[in-house]
Every structure is written in structure tokens, then in C-alpha cells.
Design a protein around this motif. Structure first.
Motif, short mmCIF file in Angstrom:
data_model
loop_
_atom_site.label_atom_id
_atom_site.label_comp_id
_atom_site.label_asym_id
_atom_site.label_seq_id
_atom_site.Cartn_x
_atom_site.Cartn_y
_atom_site.Cartn_z
N VAL A 209 20.54 -34.44 -3.48
CA VAL A 209 21.29 -33.19 -3.64
C VAL A 209 21.62 -32.59 -2.28
O VAL A 209 22.74 -32.14 -2.03
CB VAL A 209 20.49 -32.19 -4.50
N ALA A 210 20.64 -32.62 -1.37
CA ALA A 210 20.89 -32.07 -0.03
C ALA A 210 22.03 -32.82 0.65
O ALA A 210 22.88 -32.22 1.31
CB ALA A 210 19.62 -32.15 0.80
N LEU A 211 22.04 -34.13 0.49
CA LEU A 211 23.12 -34.92 1.10
C LEU A 211 24.46 -34.58 0.45
O LEU A 211 25.48 -34.49 1.13
CB LEU A 211 22.82 -36.41 0.96
N LEU A 212 24.44 -34.38 -0.86
CA LEU A 212 25.67 -34.00 -1.56
C LEU A 212 26.19 -32.66 -1.04
O LEU A 212 27.39 -32.49 -0.82
CB LEU A 212 25.39 -33.87 -3.05
N ILE A 213 25.27 -31.73 -0.87
CA ILE A 213 25.67 -30.41 -0.35
C ILE A 213 26.28 -30.58 1.03
O ILE A 213 27.34 -30.04 1.34
CB ILE A 213 24.46 -29.46 -0.29
N THR A 214 25.58 -31.37 1.87
CA THR A 214 26.08 -31.60 3.23
C THR A 214 27.47 -32.22 3.18
O THR A 214 28.40 -31.76 3.85
CB THR A 214 25.12 -32.54 3.99
N ALA A 215 27.60 -33.27 2.38
CA ALA A 215 28.88 -33.97 2.30
C ALA A 215 29.98 -33.03 1.80
O ALA A 215 31.10 -33.01 2.33
CB ALA A 215 28.75 -35.17 1.38
N SER A 216 29.67 -32.23 0.79
CA SER A 216 30.69 -31.36 0.21
C SER A 216 31.11 -30.27 1.19
O SER A 216 32.29 -29.97 1.35
CB SER A 216 30.17 -30.71 -1.06
N ARG A 345 21.89 -13.56 -8.47
CA ARG A 345 22.92 -14.16 -9.33
C ARG A 345 24.30 -13.96 -8.72
O ARG A 345 25.12 -14.86 -8.69
CB ARG A 345 22.84 -13.55 -10.72
N TRP A 346 24.56 -12.74 -8.25
CA TRP A 346 25.89 -12.47 -7.69
C TRP A 346 26.13 -13.27 -6.43
O TRP A 346 27.24 -13.69 -6.14
CB TRP A 346 26.08 -10.97 -7.44
N THR A 347 25.06 -13.49 -5.68
CA THR A 347 25.20 -14.34 -4.50
C THR A 347 25.62 -15.74 -4.93
O THR A 347 26.48 -16.37 -4.32
CB THR A 347 23.86 -14.40 -3.75
N GLU A 348 24.98 -16.22 -6.00
CA GLU A 348 25.32 -17.57 -6.47
C GLU A 348 26.76 -17.61 -6.98
O GLU A 348 27.48 -18.58 -6.73
CB GLU A 348 24.34 -18.01 -7.56
N HIS A 349 27.18 -16.55 -7.69
CA HIS A 349 28.58 -16.51 -8.14
C HIS A 349 29.52 -16.61 -6.94
O HIS A 349 30.55 -17.26 -7.00
CB HIS A 349 28.87 -15.21 -8.88
N LEU A 350 29.14 -15.92 -5.89
CA LEU A 350 29.99 -15.88 -4.70
C LEU A 350 30.18 -17.28 -4.12
O LEU A 350 31.20 -17.57 -3.49
CB LEU A 350 29.32 -14.97 -3.67
N ALA A 361 23.15 -21.12 -0.60
CA ALA A 361 22.36 -20.87 -1.81
C ALA A 361 21.81 -22.17 -2.37
O ALA A 361 20.63 -22.26 -2.73
CB ALA A 361 23.21 -20.14 -2.84
N ALA A 362 22.66 -23.19 -2.42
CA ALA A 362 22.24 -24.46 -3.02
C ALA A 362 21.14 -25.12 -2.18
O ALA A 362 20.14 -25.60 -2.72
CB ALA A 362 23.42 -25.39 -3.16
N LEU A 363 21.30 -25.10 -0.88
CA LEU A 363 20.32 -25.75 0.00
C LEU A 363 18.96 -25.05 -0.09
O LEU A 363 17.91 -25.69 -0.12
CB LEU A 363 20.84 -25.73 1.44
N HIS A 364 18.99 -23.72 -0.13
CA HIS A 364 17.73 -22.99 -0.21
C HIS A 364 17.09 -23.11 -1.59
O HIS A 364 15.88 -22.97 -1.72
CB HIS A 364 17.93 -21.53 0.18
N ARG A 365 17.93 -23.36 -2.59
CA ARG A 365 17.37 -23.57 -3.92
C ARG A 365 16.60 -24.89 -3.94
O ARG A 365 15.48 -24.98 -4.44
CB ARG A 365 18.52 -23.58 -4.95
N ILE A 366 17.24 -25.91 -3.35
CA ILE A 366 16.60 -27.22 -3.29
C ILE A 366 15.31 -27.14 -2.48
O ILE A 366 14.29 -27.73 -2.82
CB ILE A 366 17.57 -28.25 -2.65
N ALA A 367 15.35 -26.36 -1.41
CA ALA A 367 14.17 -26.22 -0.55
C ALA A 367 13.15 -25.28 -1.16
O ALA A 367 12.03 -25.18 -0.67
CB ALA A 367 14.59 -25.72 0.82
N THR A 420 10.85 -28.07 -11.09
CA THR A 420 12.08 -28.84 -11.23
C THR A 420 13.23 -27.87 -11.07
O THR A 420 13.42 -26.97 -11.88
CB THR A 420 12.15 -29.51 -12.61
N VAL A 421 13.95 -28.03 -9.98
CA VAL A 421 14.97 -27.05 -9.63
C VAL A 421 16.22 -27.30 -10.45
O VAL A 421 16.75 -28.41 -10.47
CB VAL A 421 15.27 -27.16 -8.13
N SER A 422 16.66 -26.27 -11.11
CA SER A 422 17.93 -26.40 -11.81
C SER A 422 19.01 -25.88 -10.88
O SER A 422 18.99 -24.74 -10.45
CB SER A 422 17.90 -25.57 -13.09
N ILE A 423 19.90 -26.74 -10.54
CA ILE A 423 20.80 -26.40 -9.46
C ILE A 423 22.25 -26.67 -9.85
O ILE A 423 23.18 -26.40 -9.10
CB ILE A 423 20.41 -27.19 -8.19
N GLY A 424 22.46 -27.15 -11.07
CA GLY A 424 23.77 -27.60 -11.52
C GLY A 424 24.95 -26.80 -11.04
O GLY A 424 25.77 -27.29 -10.26
#
Lengths: 474, 476
Positions: A209-216, A345-350, A361-367, A420-424
Motif C-alpha cells: 500500500v505504501a508503494l502504491l501511495i508513493t507511485a500514485s 473524516r473531513w481531512t480524509e474527504h479533502l 492521510a493514507a500513509l499515516h493510516r498505514i503507519a 487491520t487498517v481499512s484504507i480503501g
């Protein structure tokens, strides 16, 4: 293959490109190394404190074991709780530098203990950590800009543009060049990350997931750079436009958004509940003790039929009014919590609009180092606190003496297993933004004309292609 | 009109036609205004909220019923940290520090409910404030606008023409600098108005507002110098731009983040957890007031008995239990203060280390200067904690004194007896009021950082002279 290695040689012959790539590799390695170091330091601290705590508890046992007085044990025994860094924490330290990851609690009112802070130096925390998240979110776009802003204009300025465009399949050439640079940038970020993952034994899913975030995220930056470079402006104009965009995306818009979120979701309930809890707890000395006990029994009927309060002081009353104090502010605690969650939540929406925020947000969720992780730790503490209370109530309400061996069977904190991080949704947002912008940038390279811009002739076709790309992605 | 002003005017004419320059400037001014209004509004509402809570806590304390003074010691008090007025310009560490401090007997608590733990990680992108706009964004704008100022003349060959006309290299460089400084002046103007208003209207000490104004004018002047110097060193504008962007990214973004992180790992702070355990252990070692044979408290008892010339504590004219409470509080507070001061000292060491690096990045010097002048630095927060602790100590000892004077030992040690004193006593305690550092003290502390910034300015002033001379020589 030959073509690719030729291009590769071209990139590394340019001093700017090779320096930039090397520097990025160095910076991300440094960030990963610092992250691993901090994680190790935190793990070490947790272990060291566990020992210290053990000694402290032994001292309490030595003092009160003879008395068998469960109340004294309840009052004086602290329990340690800890929030171990996840195996992906080295990527993004998040809030772990400003919020406690070790906290001592005891059987008294939880609401007066759980918000206690950790000692840290706010001036050092202010600029933020130098971790992989910082390198990715702030620095990697700068490197993408450095490598790509003169992809086209550089050739024009050196007079090779016409020649290059006359080669059949020039579009492929540009895209190959762009893709190669993207690949190199990605490698400079991903290699240290992978080494870090090996060193800390990061779960495969997390690192994927971290690599996907990096790539994206990198795809977004590269796509944007290509988009701008294909407009036929000068190198300086490209650099200016891209730096302007970078400033907006990583410095200005997130701070504006933070301002908006902070203002629209106030969370002063934290202070409210602290003030209210203290009134209830200390007010207990003024109200008839039986009244407090009745309030307590309402939520804890299992102790209702125990011995009535004696004439003088009894610890069970003391602990009961602490619990009643906690329960009296349950509504406020919920409101406070709701406010914090809404901010998150609003941060994630952003993140759907701003890739910088989305990737962060995604990287810190994974971490597991974000606000959500902090709240999860608090939940775990609250759970453990219930266990502690139950343990002591078992002695206090039955007037059973608490012996040394009973004390050694006291509850022990167990940190939540790496959840188990839900990060979808967060990941999807970053991927979608990155994918679309990347494809648009790449698509535009196909129709460069002699001026180095996308030709007018192809304008309508270009728009169609852009739309098709968006269709395909969405 | 001198040659220099004529060159500057030409440059201005170009600038005003440059879309990037104009839209960038407008955006910057707009951002400064939004940031200033937001920060001011935030500061005002935060202060109103904290004043409200302070009043509520004061009222709750004074409205307590008749109680045993020791109950009140545990009931404690809340104090709230007000936001300094200049936080409307530079909020500094305000969001990273707690603002609610619970004061009670035998304990020193942390200040809680800071924004940093109550926000998502979005906060870590920074706070939009006039200081942020000027520290980070304004230099970038100057780079965009000025990177080609000299390089352009060289690239297009006009530099030779100018020099051939007998204009000195220094004059050209000075003209460009004048133009860019004028532009920087426009960028800093709204912030200066805001500071002027804060200072003149009496919202904030004018000395500190003035210092901030001078600091930021100096900061932008420094960047104007850097931009013109670098621009004069490169053959092509785009190379100058790249070099400047790298310098900006390293000096403004990278180093101010990396260096504090390095310091943070090289000078680690003890966790609150272990400080608490260690302090408690030491406290236990001091003595146990409940143990009649405890050496420390036996000595204390003997001393008290001697002072009053009696042989039994029951014969004392005062309540011995209260005296023991006072002695315990004195000893434990001294102990906790020692731990607190050790921590403050470590933090100060960390900050001093970071400050050393301001020779490497002037951003660090400016940040120190700015936060100090705005009263939003660590020093100010420690000041709050100290004043909170002083207030706590006075309050607790005042309550212990009431126990000494108003209660009788025989009653106080009788578990069957309700010992309460009149609630009117609670109203006699003064209310907490935070006293920010006096402007003189602030200026003193800001001085070193100011000097570093001045050195940077002088170094680049020297460089620009050299660059001008070289420019003239090169054309010959």
C-alpha cells in the motif's frame, strides 16, 4: 532495451538530473533511517519503562501487602499502558512525537488521566518530522519538477526539438523519456522504503500500500509536470508555474483547509468535560454517600447486594464516586470524540481533492500514527481501565483482603494487535487523482508540434483523448 | 534621476507587465490578509473562550461550600493560558502546547488540550499566518520575479550595451536590487499595516510589533539580495532560477525541518512516565509523614515542638497536621520543580543547538526572532508553566495555612468529626493572571537571532558589491 539504456545514459549525463536523483535517494534513505531509529528508540523506551514500572509496582506491593488493604493498592498502584509503533511507523511518525505512547493510569477517574500530555519540545515539533512522508509529500514533487520542467523546452532551447519531432513516433520517444524519469524517481523513493520494510519486518500488505501511495502521488506530480511542460512555455515559465502549483498544493491549500475545518468543527468539549468531571468527583464529598452508591449501582448492579457502607471512610465509596464522575460526563466525552473524528473524516474527504493531503492521510493510516490511531490507543486504555476497576471492585465490594499473590494476578495491559487498517477509500482517492493526471500528462506528449506545444490542429483530438483517459480511469 | 533609479524604474516597468509578478503579488497580499484576519480572529476567540473558562473555574473555586481545606487542596484549580496578542501575527508553538492546566496538591500536571492532539495531521502542514506567508512564500515570489533580473540582461546582450554606455556594474546591480526591494516592500506592506495597527491600537506592545516589522523587512531584503546576487552569477535566467529554487528549498523547507529533528534525537527528553516514577521514588525517600518513627518527620516534629516550647503536638497552639502538610508540600514542590527545571533546561539546550544552525539557514534565525518577538516561543510557554506552578504553590500552601490556623489538631485527627471551614475563605484567594514577559526582556532574548540575521544581511550586502564589480569587469 538499447533505446532505454541510451535514454538512461542521457539522463545521467545531465548533471542536474543525476544530482537530483542521487539527492532524492539520499534524502529518502536518510528519512527512512531516521524513522527506523526513532521506532527503535520508542520500542526501547517502552521496554525500559516496563521494567521501571514493574519495580514501582513491587514497591507498592511491599508497602501494602501486609495490610491486605485493596483500597490502598487501588489508590497507589499505577499500571503502564503503551502503544507500540507499528511495523510501518518508520515511514511516517505522525502524532507519535506530540502524543504519549506510554501512559500510566490508576483506578481513579479515567477522564482526569487520559488526556495527560507527554513531554516534548514544541519548538522542535512545530516544523514537523523529517520522515519518509515528508520526503514523499514535500520534496519528491520538487524533484519531479527539476527533472521534467524542461523535458520539452530544454530540447527546444538546445535546438534539437525539430529534429526529435521529425522522427516517426516522436510521441513514443517523449513518453519513454517521461516514463523513465518517473521510474527513476520512484526507484529513488521506493528502494530505501523497501530496505526499511525489510529491516523492520513490515507486513507485505502495508508495504504494498505504501508503494502504491508513493507511485500514485509521484504519478500526480509527474503528470502535472508533463501537462505544464507540454504547453510550449520556456523552462523558466514551466518551473514558475510548477512551483506555484506545488506551493498551492502542499503549503497554501492544506493550511487553508485546516483553518476551515478547525473553525467549523470546534472541540472545546474536552475542557468542558474535564471541568464537569472534577465537579462531580469532588461534589461527592458533599452529597450523602448512599446517593452516590445508588448512582453507581445503577450502572453496576452486580455490586448492589454487597455489604452496606460502614460508618467511616470506605475505599469502595471513593472509587465509586470516581467512576460516577466518569460516567456523568459520558455524553460530553462522546461529543468530544465525535468532533475529533469529524475533523479526521473531513481531512480524509479533502484527500479526494488534494493529493498531498490524501497521500499524507493514507500513509499515516498505514503507519497507524494518525489521530485515528491515537483514539484507538485511548480506547484500549479505557478498556484496560475497566479491567483494573473490575479487579479492585472484586476485593473492595466483598471486603476480601488483597494479598501479594492476588496483586501479582492484577490485569496486565496488552496493546491492541496491529489493527487491520481499512484504507480503501483514502487510497483510492490518491490513486485516482494520480492516475488521471499522469495519463493526461502522458497523452499530451503525443501531439507536440514544432513549437514544443500541443498543436492547435490536434486540439479537439486532444480533448477527446483526455476525456477518454478519464473515462478509462473512472 | 540617477542611473540606479533609472535602472530600477525600467525593471519596475517590466515587473508590472509580468503576469506572474502581478498575480503572485496579488495572491500573496490576499493570503496575508486572509491569514491575518484568521489568526486575529482565532486569537480573539481563543482568548474569549479561555477567559470564559477561567471565569468559570474561578467561580467554581469561590463558590465551593464549607469544606475541609485539604478537600480543596485536592479539588484544586484550573488555569488557562491566554494567547499573546501578537500570536495573531505569528502563532508560533501556540497550537503545539496545551492551554488547560489543572492545579492540585502534591502533583504537577501537564497543560492539556493543545490543538496538535485535537486536530488531524492536516495541522502538520502548518498554520496559515502572516508570519508563514512572509517566511516561506514571499521569498519564493521574489525568486520567481527577480531570478532573471541581471541574467536576462546578459542573456539578451543588453548588459554589454549598458556597460559600454559607461554604467558601472555596481550601478546595474544596485538598480535591480532597488527594484526588487520595492517589490518586496509591496509584498510586506499589508503585514506592516497589520503590525502597525496591533502596536498603535495598544493590542500588543509596540516595541515587539516594531521588532517584528523590522525583522520581516530585513528578511525580505535578504532574499532580494540573494536573488540579485545569484541572478548576476548565471549566464541564463533558467539556471539562476533553478539555483535559487534549490537554495530556497534547502534553506526554507529542508533544513528548518531536518535540523530540529536531528537535535530531537541527539538530545532526547525523558518521558513524563519515568520522570513521574523517579520523582515519586525520591519523594517517598524524603520521608513518610504517617510513620511516627520516620527520621525526617521526627526531626521536623522536634523542631516544631521546640519552636513553640511544648513537648506534645497536642499542646501546640496550631494544627500540627496542617504543618506537616505544608512541609510535605514544600519538599515535594521543590522536588517537582527540580525535575521541571531540568526538563526546561534540556529543552533550552535543544533550542540553543537549533539556534546554532541559524548560521546555516537564516530561516532559523528569523523563526527564533519572530516567535520570541511575538511571545509564542517555548520561553513564553515555560513562563506560563512557571507562573502556574507559583500560583499552585501559593494556593496549596494558603489552604494548608488555613488548616494550620483554623482547625484544631484533636478535631482534625478524629475521623468521626466533620472538619469544615467557612466557604468565605475560598474567596480570599487571588485569581490567576498570566503576566507575559516585559518588552525589554523580549528584546534582549531576540537580540542574538537578530544579530545572526544582520550578519546574513551584511554578508550578502558584501557579496552584492563583489558581484557588481565582477559584472563590470567581465564585460571588458
Amino acid at each position: 532495451m538499447k533505446l532505454l539504456s541510451n535514454e538512461l545514459r542521457l539522463i545521467f549525463r545531465s548533471r542536474l538530473s543525476s544530482c537530483a536523483l542521487l539527492l532524492l535517494l539520499l534524502l529518502s534513505s536518510l528519512a527512512v533511517w531516521l524513522g527506523l531509529q526513532q521506532v527503535a528508540q520508542q520500542r526501547h523506551t517502552i521496554e525500559r519503562l516496563a521494567e521501571l514500572q514493574q519495580k514501582d509496582a513491587e514497591a507498592v506491593a511491599d508497602r501494602y501487602a501486609d495490610s491486605g488493604d485493596a483500597g490502598s493498592f487501588a489508590y497507589y498502584t499505577f499500571f503502564n499502558t503503551w502503544d507500540p509503533p507499528s511495523d510501518a511507523a518508520y515511514m511516517a511518525m505522525g502524532m507519535r512525537d506530540v502524543a504519549p505512547y506510554v501512559l500510566r493510569i490508576r483506578a481513579l477517574g479515567l477522564q482526569a488521566q487520559i488526556y495527560d500530555g507527554e513531554t516534548f519540545n514544541p519548538e522542535l515539533a512545530l516544523p514537523g518530522r523529517f520522515d519518509f512522508a515528508f520526503v514523499l509529500i514535500y520534496l519528491s514533487p520538487l524533484f519531479a519538477i527539476a527533472l521534467l520542467h524542461d523535458l520539452v523546452s530544454g530540447e527546444r532551447q538546445s535546438g534539437r526539438l525539430r529534429l526529435l519531432l521529425s522522427i516517426p513516433g516522436a510521441g513514443v520517444l517523449w513518453r519513454r523519456r517521461a516514463a523513465l524519469r518517473y521510474g527513476l524517481l520512484f526507484a529513488a523513493l521506493a528502494l530505501p522504503l523497501l530496505v526499511g520494510a525489510l529491516a523492520s519486518g513490515t507486513a507485505t500488505v502495508a508495504i504494498a500500500v505504501a508503494l502504491l501511495i508513493t507511485a500514485s502521488y509521484l504519478a500526480f506530480c509527474v503528470g502535472l509536470s508533463l501537462w505544464v511542460s507540454s504547453r510550449g512555455w520556456s523552462s523558466a515559465a514551466n518551473a514558475t508555474a510548477l512551483m506555484g502549483a506545488w506551493t498551492l498544493l502542499t503549503l497554501v491549500l492544506p493550511t487553508l483547509a485546516n483553518m476551515a475545518i478547525t473553525r467549523s468543527i470546534p472541540v472545546q468539549q474536552g475542557v468542558d468535560l474535564m471541568l464537569a468531571q472534577r465537579e462531580t468527583v469532588h461534589g461527592a464529598w458533599e452529597v450523602p454517600r448512599q446517593e452516590t452508591m445508588q448512582q453507581f449501582f445503577e450502572h453496576h448492579p452486580q455490586w448492589r447486594d454487597t455489604a452496606p457502607l460502614p460508618e467511616g471512610f470506605h475505599w469502595k465509596w471513593y472509587l465509586a464516586f470516581h467512576q460516577v464522575g466518569d460516567e456523568s460526563v459520558a455524553e460530553k466525552v462522546r461529543a468530544y470524540r465525535t468532533g475529533l473524528e469529524a475533523r479526521q473524516r473531513w481531512t480524509e474527504h479533502l484527500g479526494w481533492l488534494l493529493p498531498s493531503v490524501g497521500a499524507q492521510a493514507a500513509l499515516h493510516r498505514i503507519a497507524a500514527t494518525d489521530l485515528t490511531a491515537q483514539l484507538a490507543y485511548q480506547d484500549r486504555i479505557a478498556e484496560f481501565h475497566r479491567e483494573i476497576r473490575q479487579f479492585f471492585y472484586g476485593y473492595l465490594f466483598t471486603d476480601k483482603p488483597l494479598q501479594r499473590e492476588d496483586f501479582s494476578s492484577r490485569p496486565v495491559f496488552a496493546p491492541r494487535a496491529t489493527d487491520t487498517v481499512s484504507i480503501g477509500a483514502q487510497l483510492l482517492g490518491v490513486m485516482l487523482l494520480g492516475g488521471i493526471v499522469f495519463l493526461i500528462g502522458m497523452a499530451r506528449l503525443r501531439w507536440l508540434d514544432a513549437s514544443g506545444a500541443v498543436s492547435k490542429r490536434h486540439h479537439s483530438r486532444r480533448v477527446e483523448a483526455d476525456l477518454a483517459v478519464i473515462d478509462r480511469v473512472a | 534621476m540617477t542611473v540606479v533609479t533609472r535602472i530600477a524604474r525600467e525593471e519596475w516597468r517590466l515587473l508590472l507587465r509580468d503576469r506572474v509578478a502581478i498575480s503572485g503579488l496579488l495572491l500573496l497580499v490576499l493570503l496575508t490578509l486572509v491569514a491575518a484576519l484568521n489568526a486575529y480572529e482565532h486569537q480573539r476567540s481563543a482568548n474569549a473562550e479561555r477567559a470564559h473558562y477561567q471565569a468559570q473555574a474561578n467561580h467554581a473555586f469561590e463558590a465551593q461550600p464549607d469544606r475541609h481545606p485539604h478537600r480543596v487542596v485536592h479539588y484544586g484549580h484550573f488555569v488557562f493560558r491566554p494567547v499573546n496578542p501578537l500570536a495573531a501575527f505569528d502563532p508560533g508553538i501556540d497550537a503545539y502546547t496545551g492551554n488547560t492546566l489543572f492545579l492540585e496538591g502534591h502533583r504537577q500536571n501537564t497543560a492539556n488540550f493543545g490543538d496538535v492532539r485535537q486536530s488531524s495531521l492536516l495541522l502538520r502542514f502548518g498554520l496559515l499566518s502572516p508570519a508563514f506567508v512572509l517566511q516561506v512564500l514571499a521569498p519564493l515570489l521574489l525568486i520567481f520575479v527577480g531570478h532573471a533580473s541581471v541574467a536576462r540582461e546578459r542573456e539578451s546582450g543588453t548588459l554589454r550595451v549598458l556597460l559600454a554606455q559607461g554604467i558601472a556594474g555596481r550601478q546595474i546591480v544596485a538598480g535591480k536590487l532597488l527594484a526588487l526591494s520595492g517589490f518586496a516592500g509591496l509584498a510586506v506592506l499589508p503585514a506592516l499595516f497589520a503590525l502597525g495597527w496591533l502596536g498603535v491600537s495598544g493590542h500588543a506592545p509596540w516595541e515587539q510589533a516594531l521588532l517584528l516589522a523590522v525583522a520581516y523587512v530585513g528578511w525580505l531584503l535578504l532574499w532580494a539580495l540573494v536573488v540579485v546576487v545569484v541572478s548576476s552569477q548565471f549566464q541564463r535566467g533558467r539556471d539562476a532560477l533553478l539555483a535559487l529554487l534549490v537554495a530556497w528549498a534547502v534553506l526554507v523547507i529542508l533544513l528548518p525541518r531536518w535540523l530540529p529533528d536531528l537535535v530531537n534525537t541527539s538530545v532526547p527528553l525523558p518521558t513524563r512516565f519515568e520522570s513521574a516514577i523517579n520523582a515519586e521514588r525520591e519523594y517517598k525517600e524524603l520521608g513518610d509523614a504517617h510513620n511516627p518513627d520516620d527520621p525526617y518527620f521526627s526531626a521536623f516534629r522536634a523542631q516544631v515542638l521546640e519552636k513553640y516550647g511544648v513537648t506534645r503536638i497536642e499542646d501546640l497552639p496550631v494544627n500540627y497536621k496542617g504543618l506537616v502538610g505544608m512541609e510535605g508540600e514544600r519538599a515535594s514542590s521543590a522536588l517537582f520543580n527540580r525535575y521541571a527545571e531540568a526538563l526546561f533546561e534540556l529543552q533550552r539546550q535543544q533550542n540553543a543547538l537549533v539556534d546554532h544552525f541559524s548560521w546555516l539557514s537564516p530561516t532559523l534565525a528569523l523563526r527564533r526572532l519572530s516567535m520570541t518577538a511575538a511571545g509564542t516561543d517555548l520561553e513564553n510557554f515555560q513562563r506560563f508553566l512557571r507562573q502556574g506552578e507559583d500560583y499552585r504553590y501559593q494556593l496549596i500552601q494558603g489552604l494548608n495555612q488555613l488548616q494550620v490556623d483554623e482547625l484544631v489538631y484533636a478535631d482534625d485527627t478524629n475521623p468521626k468529626k466533620e472538619n469544615r471551614i467557612s466557604h468565605t475563605h475560598w474567596q480570599a484567594f487571588p485569581e490567576f493572571e498570566f503576566r507575559p514577559a516585559p518588552p525589554g526582556n523580549v528584546l534582549d532574548r531576540a537580540l542574538p537571532a537578530g544579530l545572526v540575521l544582520l550578519c546574513w544581511l551584511m554578508a550578502f550586502a558584501m557579496l552584492i558589491r563583489v558581484a557588481g564589480t565582477r559584472l563590470g569587469r567581465m564585460a571588458r
